[in-house]
Structure formats: C-alpha cells, structure tokens
Design an enzyme around this catalytic site. Sequence first.
Site, PDB file in Angstrom:
ATOM      1  N   GLU A  99       0.842  -1.191   0.000  1.00  0.00           N
ATOM      2  CA  GLU A  99       0.000   0.000   0.000  1.00  0.00           C
ATOM      3  C   GLU A  99       0.881   1.246   0.000  1.00  0.00           C
ATOM      4  OE1 GLU A  99      -2.511   1.431  -0.878  1.00  0.00           O
ATOM      5  OE2 GLU A  99      -4.081   1.319   0.637  1.00  0.00           O
ATOM      6  N   ASP A 103      -3.798   5.490   6.001  1.00  0.00           N
ATOM      7  CA  ASP A 103      -4.403   6.746   6.437  1.00  0.00           C
ATOM      8  C   ASP A 103      -5.476   6.414   7.482  1.00  0.00           C
ATOM      9  OD1 ASP A 103      -4.914   9.501   6.457  1.00  0.00           O
ATOM     10  OD2 ASP A 103      -6.140   9.442   4.666  1.00  0.00           O
ATOM     11  N   LYS A 131       0.285   7.355   8.327  1.00  0.00           N
ATOM     12  CA  LYS A 131      -0.217   8.621   8.876  1.00  0.00           C
ATOM     13  C   LYS A 131      -1.127   8.276  10.073  1.00  0.00           C
ATOM     14  CE  LYS A 131      -1.369  11.792   5.774  1.00  0.00           C
ATOM     15  NZ  LYS A 131      -2.207  12.610   4.838  1.00  0.00           N
ATOM     16  N   VAL A 153      -0.179  14.695   1.135  1.00  0.00           N
ATOM     17  CA  VAL A 153       1.051  14.326   0.450  1.00  0.00           C
ATOM     18  C   VAL A 153       0.759  13.693  -0.904  1.00  0.00           C
ATOM     19  CG1 VAL A 153       2.488  14.119   2.506  1.00  0.00           C
ATOM     20  CG2 VAL A 153       1.171  12.145   1.743  1.00  0.00           C
TER      21      VAL A 153
END
Length: 179
Positions: A99, A103, A131, A153
């Site tokens: 991946e 997130d 993240k 990002v």
Amino acid sequence: MSQDIETVLLTEEQIEKRCVELAKQIEDDYNKEGEVPIVVGLLRGSVPFMAELIKRFTFPCEIDFMSVSSYDGTESIGDVKIDKDMDLSSKERAILLVEDIVDTGRTLSEVKKMFINKGATNVKIVALLDKPSRRVVDIHADYIGFEVPNEFVVGYGLDYNQKYRNLPYIGILKREIYE
C-alpha cells in the site's frame, strides 16, 4: 507540477534507500517462516513503491494487483469498494499487501478481512507511508517506510485527483490546489 508542491518531505534517494532496507527485512522474515508470499499491490498508488520493493527481493515471488476505492478527492468516504479483485487464488497462501499510505485504515482493514475469509494463511502489510494521526480503524502495517504528518502528500504513486503520481519524491501539496 513541482510548482504545486509546498515542501519535499522525502527525496527519491531516501525512498530508494528505505525500500532496500524494507525488502531485506521482509525477505528475512518470509525466509524464517519458510513461505513465499503473493505480493499484492493495491492500485494505483502502490505501483512505484511495489516496483522499487520487489526488484530487491531474491525469492521468486508472484505478484498480483487489486483495485479498491474509498476516496473522493481528498476525503475518505468510509465505504470500501473492490473494483478489481486479484487473478491468483489466495487460498492457503501467504499474502503481502503493498500500500502507498495507511491513512484512516478502512481500506486495509477490509482488504485484510477479505483475504482471511478467502483462506489466506497469513496477511502482512507493507506501506510506504503511515499517517497514524488519521487512523479511524485499528490496523497497523507490519512494515512501514516512513511516518508522515497529517498533511496532504503526493508523489511516488500518491495522487490528488489522479495527478502528481509520477513525481519521483513525496511532497506536501499546496493548500490552494485542493481547497
């Protein structure tokens, strides 16, 4: 495209160096377990990272891809949809999910459950970026390239509306581009 980047967060050299380290760690772990995984890239964002990673493996891994979606623009919509399943069978096989970024965790959580339900012997996750400040589902990657702040990002596979994926680095997108 570079003019849309506020700051370069990770250079191409930093990413390549970390991919070498991750590939060695992953290969050592699978060798200890006596398994050869099917390396499954989640389209489209994982492609540059997966290509950099697998060229470092010395074991004869098989590769496949899945296309899943859970985003609309900059927001996770919370509903994970499988657009293209992988072609190989995961039954009684080890799976290494590749991946671009962990997130919210929704996508990886659902995909991992799917593989377990289909009879995979184990499912590990390698993510270029993590993240954790955005996590809403309790899931963690087994291998992480870099932890990043809660910024938008792009680059090295990550996009905004399908653009910026081809940047050879990870950068923070200027706010005025996506607001």
